[in-house]
Write a protein that holds these residues in place. Structure first.
Motif, PDB file in Angstrom:
ATOM      1  N   PHE A 102       6.213   4.996   4.805  1.00 37.12           N
ATOM      2  CA  PHE A 102       6.662   4.644   3.453  1.00 37.12           C
ATOM      3  C   PHE A 102       7.012   3.163   3.373  1.00 37.12           C
ATOM      4  O   PHE A 102       6.568   2.455   2.480  1.00 37.12           O
ATOM      5  CB  PHE A 102       7.911   5.462   3.079  1.00 37.12           C
ATOM      6  N   VAL A 103       7.825   2.732   4.328  1.00 35.79           N
ATOM      7  CA  VAL A 103       8.282   1.346   4.302  1.00 35.79           C
ATOM      8  C   VAL A 103       7.091   0.404   4.479  1.00 35.79           C
ATOM      9  O   VAL A 103       6.970  -0.611   3.777  1.00 35.79           O
ATOM     10  CB  VAL A 103       9.335   1.119   5.411  1.00 35.79           C
ATOM     11  N   ALA A 104       6.171   0.775   5.394  1.00 33.13           N
ATOM     12  CA  ALA A 104       5.019  -0.085   5.652  1.00 33.13           C
ATOM     13  C   ALA A 104       4.145  -0.200   4.418  1.00 33.13           C
ATOM     14  O   ALA A 104       3.712  -1.298   4.053  1.00 33.13           O
ATOM     15  CB  ALA A 104       4.216   0.462   6.826  1.00 33.13           C
ATOM     16  N   ALA A 105       3.907   0.933   3.769  1.00 31.61           N
ATOM     17  CA  ALA A 105       3.051   0.906   2.581  1.00 31.61           C
ATOM     18  C   ALA A 105       3.696   0.057   1.497  1.00 31.61           C
ATOM     19  O   ALA A 105       3.028  -0.747   0.835  1.00 31.61           O
ATOM     20  CB  ALA A 105       2.817   2.321   2.073  1.00 31.61           C
ATOM     21  N   ARG A 106       5.014   0.215   1.335  1.00 29.67           N
ATOM     22  CA  ARG A 106       5.692  -0.583   0.315  1.00 29.67           C
ATOM     23  C   ARG A 106       5.583  -2.069   0.649  1.00 29.67           C
ATOM     24  O   ARG A 106       5.275  -2.887  -0.211  1.00 29.67           O
ATOM     25  CB  ARG A 106       7.160  -0.177   0.228  1.00 29.67           C
ATOM     26  N   ASN A 107       5.810  -2.417   1.921  1.00 24.46           N
ATOM     27  CA  ASN A 107       5.719  -3.829   2.308  1.00 24.46           C
ATOM     28  C   ASN A 107       4.322  -4.386   2.075  1.00 24.46           C
ATOM     29  O   ASN A 107       4.167  -5.500   1.584  1.00 24.46           O
ATOM     30  CB  ASN A 107       6.088  -3.997   3.785  1.00 24.46           C
ATOM     31  N   SER A 108       3.311  -3.602   2.437  1.00 25.88           N
ATOM     32  CA  SER A 108       1.931  -4.053   2.240  1.00 25.88           C
ATOM     33  C   SER A 108       1.670  -4.315   0.765  1.00 25.88           C
ATOM     34  O   SER A 108       1.064  -5.319   0.400  1.00 25.88           O
ATOM     35  CB  SER A 108       0.949  -2.993   2.726  1.00 25.88           C
ATOM     36  N   LEU A 109       2.142  -3.386  -0.082  1.00 20.19           N
ATOM     37  CA  LEU A 109       1.906  -3.559  -1.513  1.00 20.19           C
ATOM     38  C   LEU A 109       2.655  -4.774  -2.043  1.00 20.19           C
ATOM     39  O   LEU A 109       2.126  -5.527  -2.861  1.00 20.19           O
ATOM     40  CB  LEU A 109       2.319  -2.302  -2.274  1.00 20.19           C
TER      41      LEU A 109
END
Lengths: 310, 323
Positions: A102-109
């Protein structure tokens, strides 16, 4: 309706409603387009679901567990989902892969959005100035754009990261100054074609100032082209970010992104024996990119009436 | 036309000079200088200082820039590699042929895949072949280069064992095999990286070819041919296809420019010893002389690719004008 006194200047610039037939908004056209394109329809539903899950999920996950809390695992090896009783297992630093996702996807976005947004602003400025004023200004700006796009930007960006360190603002800044050229070229072409239409000539004849023409009259007509391009360049920037992070030239381990998680697959042992460390991130990344591309393509058709299905 | 080609060449010169200035500024921020590759432990501080004076490192920046760029242009001298203790040109020279062949195979494969698919998609616009091909295009568009590379290695190299996962040629074959065996071995090593690049490189070409064919199918001259009673097959092959394919093939230079960025990642993931993996090795070792030379080389190649396409496009379609 208030009575108008003779000689009074009418403040409102809104024409009475019965004069105008308003064209449908880009959103309405997009919805109309979706009815004829199941791929785009399904992907926009998935995309909305994913975005909600990511942006609501990430703070919740972060609130309940300290996602970045590191507990080194025996042998510095990741723990499988079965052994740890979690959905996607633990990585070699003992972080729950599911929460991390979740955190990684948010950071990527975030990163991709930041780069897209700023490079878009830069490209819009250059493109609109170039297309609106034309002539010598156009010539100079386009030569600069052409020259700048010959620079092998991935190499230079990697060198810049190595030299100046990797922080979020620097990451966005460096990628921004090397990715605005495509947007500039597209928006120049779009504003060049608007520039030749009669409504601009009419405004010019009336003596409207250029800046007002650009903001009030030309930009609204560029919105649909701009939106489509914005969405499509999101995927390109997610791609660049994940590429750099996978090779270890993205942000550090304390700012996990989809690229960092997928980067586990670079190590051969991880690739073969610990698929749960990279596969979920890879699937999420591909689904995300595919959905954004389908939605962007539908928006592109909205922008170019000749291509519309509806 | 010749006037335009000459003019296009003249534009190239300031563009390349501009890029060289960018690299020079970048090099200014890098630790180490032209001497780093020459210093050895027996030198004293005075020796180094004398050397600095001798090769002009104490001059003001503009003078140093002129010295640097004229050495590159007139002598082809990119300086000394710090990591290899050799001339940068020699270090890069070892890798050039590998990258050249890989890019060439990749380019040929790209067109071999893209042109039939583009024609099919355009011919059956809106029908199921078109939809299937468009779906492929979207998947390829959404696939980061490295991800496809990893999936290729996992399937074809580790699971199926058909192709080697890294390198450009087997050392034993290289030392003992015949020329033919070495050639076969090289092709064997090259297949996976070239396919990875080609599958992803097709996107733009398929889109363009498909759009060209669909546009032309609706054009007036095709309507005329149809109303004259020309058979559909002849219309498609002679009137539509020829006109649609020419601008696509003229875009080969842009394809080269796009390919170079892909080669960078692909060589790294497949451990293919070319200029792309040399770049990552050198940046890892902070061997900035090699890094700078590679950046300049890649920009020149990109610029040449764009030049080729611009010229080809005006040759095949004289309506396009380059200012």
């Amino acid at each position: 309706m208030a009575k108008e006194k003779p000689g009074e200047v009418i403040k409102s610039n809104k024409p009475p409603s019965y004069f105008v037939s308003k064209p449908p908004s880009i959103f309405k056209l997009f919805l109309r387009e979706l009815r004829h394109d199941y791929f785009a329809l399904i992907s926009s539903i998935i995309l909305v679901g994913l975005l909600l899950a990511i942006f609501i999920g990430a703070p919740i996950v972060n609130y309940h567990h300290d996602v970045m809390w590191v507990t080194p695992q025996p042998g510095n090896l990741p723990v499988s989902p079965e052994a740890s009783g979690t959905i996607f297992g633990l990585d070699n630093l003992g972080r729950d892969q599911f929460n991390l996702l979740f955190v990684a996807a948010r950071n990527s976005l975030y990163l991709a959005f930041g780069v897209t947004f700023f490079s878009f602003i830069l490209g819009l400025t250059v493109g609109v100035i170039s297309g609106f004023y034309g002539g010598r200004i156009d010539n100079i700006l386009m030569r600069i754009t052409d020259t700048w796009s010959m620079v092998p930007f991935l190499m230079i960006v990697i060198v810049l990261f190595v030299l100046f360190g990797r922080t979020v603002p620097l990451f966005i800044f460096f990628l921004t100054i090397f990715t605005w050229m495509g947007r500039a070229r597209l928006l120049r072409a779009a504003s060049l074609s608007q520039r030749q239409l009669d409504y601009i000539s009419a405004s010019k004849t009336l003596g409207t100032r250029n800046i007002v023409i650009i903001f009030r009259e030309m930009l609204p007509n560029l919105v649909d082209v701009a939106v489509a391009n914005f969405v499509l360049s999101m995927t390109a920037n997610i791609g660049i970010e994940t590429g750099l992070s996978m090779l270890g030239y993205g942000l550090g381990w304390d700012y996990p992104s989809l690229g960092t998680l997928m980067g586990n697959a670079i190590k051969t042992t991880f690739l073969i024996h610990f698929p749960w460390t990279w596969a979920p991130a890879m699937v999420l990344c591909l689904v995300l990119m595919l959905c954004v591309n389908f939605v962007g393509n539908a928006l592109q058709r909205v922008a170019d009436p000749r291509q519309r299905f509806a | 036309m010749w006037k335009m080609i000459v003019r296009r060449f003249l534009i190239l010169i300031p563009q390349l000079l501009f890029i060289s200035v960018v690299v020079f500024i970048l090099a200014y921020f890098m630790p180490g200088d032209a001497l780093s590759g020459l210093v050895d432990p027996t030198m004293t501080a005075e020796d180094i200082e004398r050397q600095r004076e001798l090769i002009g490192l104490n001059e003001p920046l503009p003078v140093r820039y002129v010295n640097w760029i004229s050495a590159i242009i007139f002598e082809g001298d990119f300086g000394q590699s710090y990591g290899h203790k050799r001339a940068v040109t020699a270090v890069i020279g070892d890798r050039v042929s590998n990258t050249f062949w890989l890019s060439l195979v990749m380019l040929i494969l790209t067109y071999l895949i893209a042109i039939p698919l583009g024609i099919l998609a355009g011919r059956f616009g809106g029908k199921w072949p078109d939809k299937a091909i468009l779906f492929y295009v979207f998947v390829a568009m959404s696939m980061p280069t490295l991800v496809l590379g990893i999936l290729m290695i996992l399937t074809f190299s580790f699971n199926l064992g058909w192709f080697p996962s890294s390198g450009s040629v087997n050392a034993i074959v290289l030392s003992q095999g015949t020329n033919w065996e070495i050639f076969v071995n090289r092709v064997h090593h090259m297949t996976l990286p070239a396919m990875t690049g080609a599958l992803l490189g097709t996107v733009g070409i398929i889109f363009m070819l498909r759009a060209n064919i669909i546009d032309r199918t609706a054009s007036e001259y095709v309507k005329l041919a149809r109303s004259k009673g020309v058979p559909t097959r002849v219309i498609f092959n002679k009137h539509i296809l020829r006109n649609s394919i020419i601008p696509v093939t003229a875009g080969v230079g842009f394809a080269i420019a796009g390919l170079l960025m892909g080669v960078l990642f692909i060589e790294q993931i497949f451990g293919y010893p070319g200029m792309g993996s040399l770049f990552f090795e050198s940046i890892g070792r902070r061997d900035y002389a090699v890094v700078n030379a590679l950046i300049i080389l890649f920009s020149v190649l990109t610029a040449l690719g764009m030049l080729i396409s611009d010229i080809l496009l005006t040759v095949v379609d004289p309506r396009i004008q380059v200012q």
